[in-house]
Design a protein around this motif. Structure first.
Motif, mmCIF file in Angstrom:
data_model
loop_
_atom_site.group_PDB
_atom_site.id
_atom_site.type_symbol
_atom_site.label_atom_id
_atom_site.label_comp_id
_atom_site.label_asym_id
_atom_site.label_seq_id
_atom_site.Cartn_x
_atom_site.Cartn_y
_atom_site.Cartn_z
ATOM 1 N N MET A 1 0.837 -1.196 0.000
ATOM 2 C CA MET A 1 0.000 0.000 0.000
ATOM 3 C C MET A 1 0.871 1.245 0.000
ATOM 4 S SD MET A 1 -3.204 0.557 2.488
ATOM 5 C CE MET A 1 -3.349 -1.241 2.360
ATOM 6 N N ILE A 2 0.663 2.106 -0.967
ATOM 7 C CA ILE A 2 1.479 3.314 -1.087
ATOM 8 C C ILE A 2 0.903 4.408 -0.197
ATOM 9 C CG2 ILE A 2 2.308 5.104 -2.666
ATOM 10 C CD1 ILE A 2 1.721 2.955 -4.924
ATOM 11 N N GLU B 1 -4.337 3.134 9.739
ATOM 12 C CA GLU B 1 -4.087 1.724 9.425
ATOM 13 C C GLU B 1 -5.210 1.196 8.565
ATOM 14 O OE1 GLU B 1 -2.298 0.120 13.644
ATOM 15 O OE2 GLU B 1 -3.486 -1.252 12.409
ATOM 16 N N VAL B 2 -4.851 0.411 7.571
ATOM 17 C CA VAL B 2 -5.838 -0.180 6.674
ATOM 18 C C VAL B 2 -5.465 -1.647 6.511
ATOM 19 C CG1 VAL B 2 -6.814 -0.130 4.348
ATOM 20 C CG2 VAL B 2 -6.136 2.029 5.462
ATOM 21 N N LEU C 1 -8.118 5.305 0.558
ATOM 22 C CA LEU C 1 -7.935 4.263 1.569
ATOM 23 C C LEU C 1 -6.483 3.795 1.703
ATOM 24 C CD1 LEU C 1 -9.797 2.789 3.536
ATOM 25 C CD2 LEU C 1 -9.958 0.927 1.886
ATOM 26 N N ARG C 2 -5.674 4.602 2.366
ATOM 27 C CA ARG C 2 -4.283 4.249 2.650
ATOM 28 C C ARG C 2 -3.820 5.162 3.786
ATOM 29 N NH1 ARG C 2 -1.136 7.024 -2.488
ATOM 30 N NH2 ARG C 2 -2.527 8.799 -2.709
ATOM 31 N N PRO D 1 -7.168 -4.807 5.124
ATOM 32 C CA PRO D 1 -8.386 -5.153 4.391
ATOM 33 C C PRO D 1 -9.254 -6.210 5.074
ATOM 34 C CG PRO D 1 -6.607 -4.817 2.835
ATOM 35 C CD PRO D 1 -5.996 -4.737 4.223
#
Lengths: 163, 163
Positions: A1-2, B81-82, B55-56, B84
């Motif tokens: 994730m960038i 924080e992501v 979403l990052r 999924p």
């Protein structure tokens, strides 16, 4: 994730940059190993009495600065981005575990972005302190941002240039 | 890199939990797709007039809430924080790009941790709002945290339980 690249805002940011004659890995180590941080982070005659690092998003970055007559300033924040040997983002707006910080030293909130880019055999090093707005940036400048971070930078250069 | 698990502090946190009869992927979608967020996030008769999501970590999470008589509340923050389908952490203490937020709605700072754990065919769903301290948590509670997030949860359950 960038991750998102922070957007610079000259009115609300304070910055410094330098090409350092040591590779990024060495400058990175000076920022991320507590025993090394203690050797350069605080301009003399103040010192870094304590340094605690848990190098991951949400992990602690704490320094306790001690003045020559004993006063201490506790700077506790957390890391937001950790890109080994390239980029660190850390804030005092959030405590470890991302909890908002309700007692900022001097009421001053900022997020610092530090970059380490290879340049020849050395490192193009930048620090950008992002504030909520121009007023806060000015207050940080008046408190001695450039003098303080500048003096610390000289100490950092001296440390990483050795041996 | 394993992020730090936020440390709960019952005095400074507000929380709600529910087992929802829909899989984590579906509840996650309702939290991360703006068109779906707009359908449940704000308790009626208020509505989510606008929703923007990148979403990052450091990316924007913005909702604009509109009351029946027209007043609007702009909540702009960023993700921290992501993970999924499992975990989201987002804060209003920082704007997109991690810049400290100098104009919090109602002066209220918090970080929200949302978890989505599989439980049978459903989801154990939790929301924890972390505040700087007990006083801020009480103020958020007095402003209607439980009623507001509770009503929104009912709308979320209705949305994800469909079809």
């Amino acid at each position: 994730m960038i991750p998102t690249t922070p957007k610079p805002d000259p009115a609300a940011d304070l910055a410094l940059a330098r090409v350092i004659a040591a590779p990024p890995e060495r400058v990175w180590a000076a920022w991320t190993q507590p025993d090394l941080v203690k050797r350069w982070f605080t301009p003399k005659p103040w010192e870094t009495a304590h340094c605690e690092i848990d190098l991951r998003p949400g992990g602690i970055f704490r320094t306790v600065l001690r003045g020559p007559d004993g006063p201490e300033v506790d700077n506790t924040g957390c890391w937001l981005e950790v890109v080994p040997n390239r980029r660190l983002v850390w804030t005092v707006a959030l405590l470890p575990g991302f909890r908002p910080n309700g007692s900022l030293p001097h009421g001053l909130s900022f997020t610092a972005v530090i970059t380490f880019e290879p340049e020849g055999a050395g490192t193009r090093y930048t620090v950008t302190a992002m504030h909520p707005g121009a007023e806060a940036a000015k207050r940080h400048a008046d408190m001695g941002f450039h003098e303080g971070w500048g003096a610390a930078l000289e100490q950092l250069v001296e440390l990483v240039s050795k041996g």
